[in-house]
Design a protein around this motif. Sequence first.
Motif, short mmCIF file in Angstrom:
data_model
loop_
_atom_site.label_atom_id
_atom_site.label_comp_id
_atom_site.label_asym_id
_atom_site.label_seq_id
_atom_site.Cartn_x
_atom_site.Cartn_y
_atom_site.Cartn_z
N ASP B 64 0.83 -1.20 0.00
CA ASP B 64 0.00 0.00 0.00
C ASP B 64 0.87 1.26 0.00
O ASP B 64 1.35 1.69 1.04
N GLN B 67 0.73 4.30 2.50
CA GLN B 67 1.19 4.21 3.89
C GLN B 67 2.70 4.40 4.02
O GLN B 67 3.24 4.22 5.11
N ARG B 116 5.49 -2.16 8.60
CA ARG B 116 4.30 -2.93 8.23
C ARG B 116 4.20 -4.21 9.08
O ARG B 116 3.11 -4.66 9.41
#
Lengths: 409, 409
Positions: B64, B67, B116
């Motif tokens: 993503d 982010q 993450r």
Amino acid sequence: MAHYQVICLSCQAVQDEAAMTSPAVGCTRCGGPLGFHYDYQDVRWDGRFGRTMWRYWRLLPVPDPTQLVTLGEGGTPLLPSRMLTGARVYLKDETRNPTGSHKDRPLSVAINHARRMGATASFVVSTGSTGISNAALAACAGLKSVVLMTQGTPAARVYPMYALGSQVVEVEGAIDDLIEQVIQLCRRHGLYLSSTSRASNPYQAEGNKTIAYELVEELGRAPDWVVVPVGGGGTLAGLLRGFQDLQRLGHVERLPRLVGVVPRDYNALEVAFQRGLTRWEEVLALPYHDCPPSILVKLAHSYPPDGMEALEAVRACGGWFLSVTDEEALAAQEACGRQEGLYVEPSTGAALAGAARLLQGGEVRPEETVVVLVSGSGFRENFVTMERRPLEKRTTTVQKLETVLLAMA
Amino acid sequence: MAHYQVICLSCQAVQDEAAMTSPAVGCTRCGGPLGFHYDYQDVRWDGRFGRTMWRYWRLLPVPDPTQLVTLGEGGTPLLPSRMLTGARVYLKDETRNPTGSHKDRPLSVAINHARRMGATASFVVSTGSTGISNAALAACAGLKSVVLMTQGTPAARVYPMYALGSQVVEVEGAIDDLIEQVIQLCRRHGLYLSSTSRASNPYQAEGNKTIAYELVEELGRAPDWVVVPVGGGGTLAGLLRGFQDLQRLGHVERLPRLVGVVPRDYNALEVAFQRGLTRWEEVLALPYHDCPPSILVKLAHSYPPDGMEALEAVRACGGWFLSVTDEEALAAQEACGRQEGLYVEPSTGAALAGAARLLQGGEVRPEETVVVLVSGSGFRENFVTMERRPLEKRTTTVQKLETVLLAMA
């Protein structure tokens, strides 16, 4: 026809650029300081220069952009701040310039002008960023670089200039004498002086405008506040002229408020602002002859050479000056390393400390945008920072490594 | 669906990324080294990330992109060389990364992966660029940084890590033991290791591909040659994978020939290449246990951890390895300062000396394009260079200034 004219800022007389023998000369009519007028009818950014500052050449004094030499100055990132809160705070990371400071912008304009004039060498008086920028950009342009400084400058600060092929000359005597002498000698002998004050070189002063252009491109509008570390005063004054250009072009509605940050012991501009002084003689009468030691060497001007311009700039946009101590600057430098991931020079710490004060002062609304000029990298001042806050390290053995790692995770 | 898969480079088994406890683990089936497969059907560069390396996220292992945390890695200039002639020679100026070296690219991929995974700290074994990158990017991501090194590393080299908020741990013992121990401990305890070798962390290895993407964007085609300083071997291997990606996408017709430059006393890869060795055990049997001192500390690996990958990469593209002495590297570093205006680290001097040798060798045609990877800034290695070539300066007085200036003009 050129897109700019050299003019006298006092009497407005247009100067014959081709007849200029040194950038350190004044108006041929009245001796006043020189500046530039631009043709605002046909201004557009030039994509051939990527994200570098040279895409703005139509508002810089360069007649032929195809002849430019450049290391890729400008195009620096605008990063959201983590350490400064209370508004939308961004850091303009000028450490990302070729030699790690915003001085590469003015020096790039100067060196390109030097080359156009047929100069063989570029002289500067500097113990810091300007000397390093001069060395790098002169080398890139195939010119000699000569950096003059007073005695006692630490070798680690000077060394990069030498590594970039510069000649380094230490001069016995006081810095103010040296600056004045060099201006006179360059004027007399037609030598190219690239020091970053308008009296030394009005060309370099235009390079600082490009920081304003980039900020407006990046934000899509002008910021509400810009916090700037102030040494000689030229960076702040140039920033305002950049925003004024964009206002004139209709790219921004109103000017940001510029807040200049000076060292506590060298705060003539703060006092002058507070007392409403309007003549330079009044500033010179303030008592700053002591020159106490400061870690903020790059900002420690008793009477900043472009101080009057900076004072007028701050007044024109509703800003002000504030001063910080060495300790405040160092604490902010440290916080910047730990929280932002940027290793900055102590002068940038001063700007960050000033911005923190501004944000606590209640003048800035939470929805407003504040930009702090991160002027220079700490890698070049590593030895200074090490002296003030020695390395703390832990020693262990391979056998005990497991315990240590788990404790640190 | 994610645009990438984690796979085993030995048995090709797809790995469950969500179940991974540390980047230092191997294949869950056979223990082999890990890499990535990408979806090449839908690759386009993402303009939201400006000129940074993150515009290439579709070929990087990040699910993503909204982010991401970044200091603006990549987007570095490609400069025409003045000192290297005989072909169209360019310098890829990786000193313009956030901490002044190309290591910011792999570390940015690693730190974003660490975040993450929910890691609280990023560990590395490093005495150089990787440690500084880890410190900066971990700080920016709000993670702790721990840099492990063997005893005796100069404080000036380590200090920037500390200034960037890192914990610094010196470990008594040999470097090879330390590296192996740290990999085992991170694996066992699920700690996040960001060292730049595939066994430590396959994610970081992908960051180096973005240098290839940028080169092709800047040149409009692949260069004919790329000269790369080789330490661990991962940078060179990553570069080739980047060009292979572009070949697969039809952006380039053929691969450039990569030439890896190693220190003369640490030239296992050069010898392995010349002798046609194809198994790592054969390389390990070469006699490099002495570890003689070298100024090229960042390149001085007896048995480079990603050496086999680098060896295969060089063979796949028709390149080779060559070795240079400390003296050659220092002379090239000095010439680079004086002629290019770039203050580079000694390791970059090695690459420049290697490129000069390549250009003199008659293999490169004048119309071909050669890129030299300018891997890191000399500002961070200032103390090393000062020791080897002390500052020469001239001292004078204000009275004698006129004579001195005129002599230097």
